[in-house]
Design an enzyme around this catalytic site. Structure first.
Site, short mmCIF file in Angstrom:
data_model
loop_
_atom_site.label_atom_id
_atom_site.label_comp_id
_atom_site.label_asym_id
_atom_site.label_seq_id
_atom_site.Cartn_x
_atom_site.Cartn_y
_atom_site.Cartn_z
N SER A 125 -57.66 18.87 39.26
CA SER A 125 -58.03 18.70 37.80
C SER A 125 -59.57 18.87 37.38
O SER A 125 -60.47 18.37 38.01
CB SER A 125 -57.77 17.11 37.18
OG SER A 125 -56.28 16.54 37.69
N CYS A 153 -51.60 12.31 43.03
CA CYS A 153 -52.73 12.10 42.23
C CYS A 153 -52.92 10.65 42.40
O CYS A 153 -52.04 9.81 42.12
CB CYS A 153 -52.68 12.61 40.79
SG CYS A 153 -54.18 12.33 39.99
#
Length: 337
Positions: free
Chosen positions: A33, A115
């Site tokens: 990200s 994540c």
């Protein structure tokens, strides 16, 4: 100390077949990200990554036609093959988003089960799904139906915590529901990014399934990539932060695996790469303030391990003038070390 024979010392680096596709080599860029945007993916492909991943994208964001979500999946033919990573915990949204990406031309789709950030956990997505492996089955199955002819993969961590190592089970479930390969970051969610990657646990996942497994985590040098392959038995290596500071790592692994010295980028090569990346970013981000913000992140990463890097990073982080940053970067990266 145990001596390694030649076969053990030089793990195989070369083509790998994943489902209906064959990659030119088993070295891929991890989804990150805020990092693996289009400009950086192009840099990684040009540096030798055989497959690159988008930043993780909200399945619901795509379904609702969110501008920010669709911006994250903008692509260019030169970066192919490209894998699109989705996160979510609702099978209908994941299936619909997968289908939309397939209509968009996607041939590789990945489900994020790794994540660890709280935003994902609160939604029951990312590594939160590792706490309830049974919930993974319908998600993978629904995505498989939406991409019948492409490659479907799942990226995960070892588990929620050291007391809950579920990656082997989740990998078996993913395989049973049609995943073509899985990638495993060798930490638990509880570890976040602290501690060391557990290669032995990754090896357990490799032994648990018949589909290829890509090992991920703590790979910052070519030697660490080869060590990861040798110690886990994985089909390939997925490289994240190590590629951010050193995009040449992919070609360096190839050289080292072939018994050749790891090439050190010359000042000219460093400067050329920085110029290339700057050009791509200015074209992609367009808005000067955003370009400055993103530029700082990459310039700081690229300066890691270079003499005088600390002072350079301090200057860059305090600067808000794009032209001054560019001038400083050209001077810093183009000088002899």
């Amino acid at each position: 100390m145990m001596q390694l024979n030649d076969a053990e010392a030089q793990p195989s680096v070369g083509p790998v077949t994943i489902g209906p596709r064959t990659l030119e080599r088993n070295l891929v860029l991890a989804p990150m990200s805020g990092v693996t945007n289009l400009p950086f993916r192009l840099i990684a492909r040009e540096a030798g990554a055989a497959l690159v991943f988008t930043e993780t994208v909200s399945a619901m964001g795509l379904v609702r036609r969110g501008a920010k979500s669709w911006r994250l999946v903008e692509s260019a033919p030169r970066e192919e093959p490209l894998a699109y990573q989705l996160f979510g915990c609702e099978k209908d949204a994941l299936a619909e988003a997968t289908g939309m990406l397939v209509d968009h031309g996607a041939e590789f789709i990945d489900l994020n089960l790794g994540c660890p950030v709280k935003k994902f956990i609160r939604k029951g997505a990312g590594s939160a799904l590792l706490r309830q492996p049974a919930r993974v089955a319908p998600l993978v199955a629904s995505m498989r139906r939406a991409i019948p002819n492409g490659v479907l993969s799942v990226k995960m961590r070892l588990g929620w915590s050291s007391d809950s190592i579920t990656a082997p089970e989740v990998a078996r479930i993913s395989e049973a529901e049609g995943a073509d390969f899985v990638s495993v970051h060798g930490r638990t969610r509880a570890q976040l990014y602290s501690g060391k990657v557990d290669r032995a646990r990754i090896a357990e996942v490799v032994r648990a399934v018949r589909i290829p497994v890509f090992a991920n985590g703590d790979v910052a040098t070519a030697q660490q990539a080869l060590d990861m392959l040798r110690e886990t038995g994985a089909a390939g290596v997925m490289i994240g932060r190590g590629a951010m500071s050193n995009p040449w790592i992919f070609s360096q692994v190839v050289e080292l695996a072939g018994g050749r010295p790891v090439p050190r980028p010359s000042p000219r090569e460093r400067a050329k790469l920085v110029e290339r990346h700057l050009s791509l970013m200015m074209h992609y981000f367009r808005e000067p303030t955003q370009t400055v913000h993103m530029l700082k992140k990459y310039l700081c990463a690229y300066s890691s391990g270079i003499h005088g890097g600390s002072s350079f990073r301090d200057r860059i982080n305090r600067s808000a003038d794009l032209d001054r940053m560019l001038e400083d970067a050209r001077r810093f990266f183009g000088r002899p070390t």
